[in-house]
Design an enzyme around this catalytic site. Structure first.
Site, short mmCIF file in Angstrom:
data_model
loop_
_atom_site.label_atom_id
_atom_site.label_comp_id
_atom_site.label_asym_id
_atom_site.label_seq_id
_atom_site.Cartn_x
_atom_site.Cartn_y
_atom_site.Cartn_z
N HIS A 1 12.27 0.30 -5.27
CA HIS A 1 11.23 -0.20 -4.36
C HIS A 1 10.95 0.82 -3.25
O HIS A 1 10.99 0.50 -2.06
CB HIS A 1 11.66 -1.55 -3.76
CG HIS A 1 10.50 -2.39 -3.29
ND1 HIS A 1 10.50 -3.76 -3.32
CD2 HIS A 1 9.30 -2.04 -2.75
CE1 HIS A 1 9.36 -4.22 -2.82
NE2 HIS A 1 8.61 -3.18 -2.47
N ARG B 1 4.86 -6.41 -7.14
CA ARG B 1 6.08 -7.15 -6.85
C ARG B 1 6.77 -7.46 -8.17
O ARG B 1 6.12 -7.66 -9.19
CB ARG B 1 5.77 -8.46 -6.12
CG ARG B 1 5.38 -8.27 -4.66
CD ARG B 1 6.60 -7.91 -3.81
NE ARG B 1 6.29 -7.81 -2.39
CZ ARG B 1 5.91 -6.70 -1.77
NH1 ARG B 1 5.74 -5.58 -2.47
NH2 ARG B 1 5.69 -6.70 -0.48
N GLU C 1 15.51 -8.42 -6.56
CA GLU C 1 16.06 -7.23 -5.89
C GLU C 1 17.19 -7.60 -4.93
O GLU C 1 17.12 -8.64 -4.28
CB GLU C 1 14.93 -6.51 -5.13
CG GLU C 1 13.88 -5.95 -6.06
CD GLU C 1 12.68 -5.35 -5.32
OE1 GLU C 1 12.70 -5.27 -4.08
OE2 GLU C 1 11.71 -4.96 -6.01
N GLY D 1 -7.36 -3.59 -5.41
CA GLY D 1 -7.46 -3.58 -3.95
C GLY D 1 -7.28 -2.17 -3.40
O GLY D 1 -7.62 -1.18 -4.06
N SER E 1 -9.24 -8.62 -11.56
CA SER E 1 -9.04 -9.06 -10.18
C SER E 1 -9.68 -10.45 -10.05
O SER E 1 -10.20 -10.98 -11.03
CB SER E 1 -9.64 -8.06 -9.19
OG SER E 1 -11.03 -7.94 -9.40
#
Length: 337
Positions: A297, A250, A279, A171, A192
């Site tokens: 992050h 993520r 997290e 993306g 993808s």
């Protein structure tokens, strides 16, 4: 706290915005210049988040728009608490915290950060990969400890040029990572939802096959049901003992427990991780691994991206309140890449 909220809502003439994330002083000032801001993080505001949302919905002329971040889950219970909301502006790029189908069902428009972070995250992914391969952080610690003089040279790293890099998710961010790594002389493959007509890179419909043909896996996809643990034990074994994983997507895109095992047992060579499954908890076993680079992050965060995000968020809000199309609308099919 309710009196405080009523005071926040009293600045007449401006549309109300529900602010559910901490912001710096320039961001707060820019919002207050344009909107009546009902701020969850205002000094003296003591209500829990959902109670604050419900109290905000009860003020005269309740907010029709909210600004959130990845820590706020927008689902049916959230929308029940704030029936006046018609627009959710998220300052995150990821959408895994927003029930897009439920928003669509209720006629609530959603916008995210669009491409604000894309360049910075792509740069950071390359930085993580270079660090892991060339052992930049590890050898820096070696020098600081005084080990160079005491123990001699540090073990050599591995060349980036010529590496076969498999990118999961081509993306906004993934495509920028590909361009950067092409400039280093890497061979780019990708996975993808479907092949991209605009690129000549080799497409793999299956992540296991992508891993088997790659020296490096870069996780750059959104998190959804299809991509949760998309990098699992089998994929890590297919990548092999000389393989490196970089994750700027993520944390839950990777089966973290299996990643720790693969690193511990030498089934892969190293990892560069900016995101984690739970997290801010990070598996303690990773702390002692010299072949793993860890960060908190922060791939999205630069001085420039923070300023751009402020302008972008306000642009989306102003578009909504003036009846114009949102700058970066997202829909239920936006979660895959």
């Amino acid at each position: 706290a309710t009196l405080k909220l009523a005071t926040m809502a009293a600045a007449g003439g401006k549309p109300a915005v529900l602010l559910l994330r901490p912001v710096d002083a320039p961001f707060a000032a820019a919002l207050r210049d344009r909107f009546r801001v009902l701020d969850l993080y205002a000094p003296g505001q003591a209500l829990p988040a959902l109670a604050f949302v419900a109290a905000a919905a009860a003020v005269p002329e309740p907010p029709r728009a909210t600004v959130i971040w990845g820590g706020v889950r927008v689902d049916a219970s959230f929308l029940d608490a704030a029936p006046s909301l018609r627009c959710v502006v998220s300052t995150a790029a990821g959408l895994d915290h927003i029930d897009l189908a439920e928003c669509a069902r209720r006629g609530v428009a959603v916008a995210n950060s669009g491409e604000v972070y894309s360049t910075d995250v792509a740069d950071y992914a390359v930085g993580l990969l270079l660090d892991v391969l060339r052992r930049v952080s590890a050898s820096e610690r070696y020098v600081r400890r005084g080990s160079w003089a005491a123990q001699g040279d540090y073990p050599l790293g591995s060349k980036l040029g010529g590496k076969r890099v498999g990118i999961i998710g081509l993306g906004n961010i993934g495509s920028r990572i590909a361009k950067r790594l092409e400039a280093f002389g890497c061979i780019i493959h990708y996975n993808s939802r479907k092949p991209k007509d605009s690129v000549s890179y080799k497409y793999f419909p299956n992540v296991h096959e992508l891993a088997a043909e790659s020296d490096v896996l870069v996780v750059a996809c959104a998190l959804n049901k299809a991509t949760r643990h998309i990098v699992n034990k089998d994929v890590l074994e297919a990548l092999g003992k000389d393989g490196v994983v970089v994750n700027i997507g993520r944390g839950a895109n990777i089966d973290e427990a299996e990643l720790v095992i693969a690193l511990r047992e030498g089934k892969i060579a190293g990892a560069g991780l900016d995101v984690f499954e739970h997290e801010p908890k990070v598996p303690a076993e990773l702390f002692s691994m010299e072949n793993v680079v860890l960060s908190r992050h922060v791939a999205v965060l630069t001085e420039e991206s923070r300023s751009d995000l402020r302008a972008h968020t306000i642009g989306n809000l102003e578009a909504f309140f003036s009846g114009q199309p949102l700058l970066t609308p997202v829909h239920a099919d936006s979660l895959a890449q």
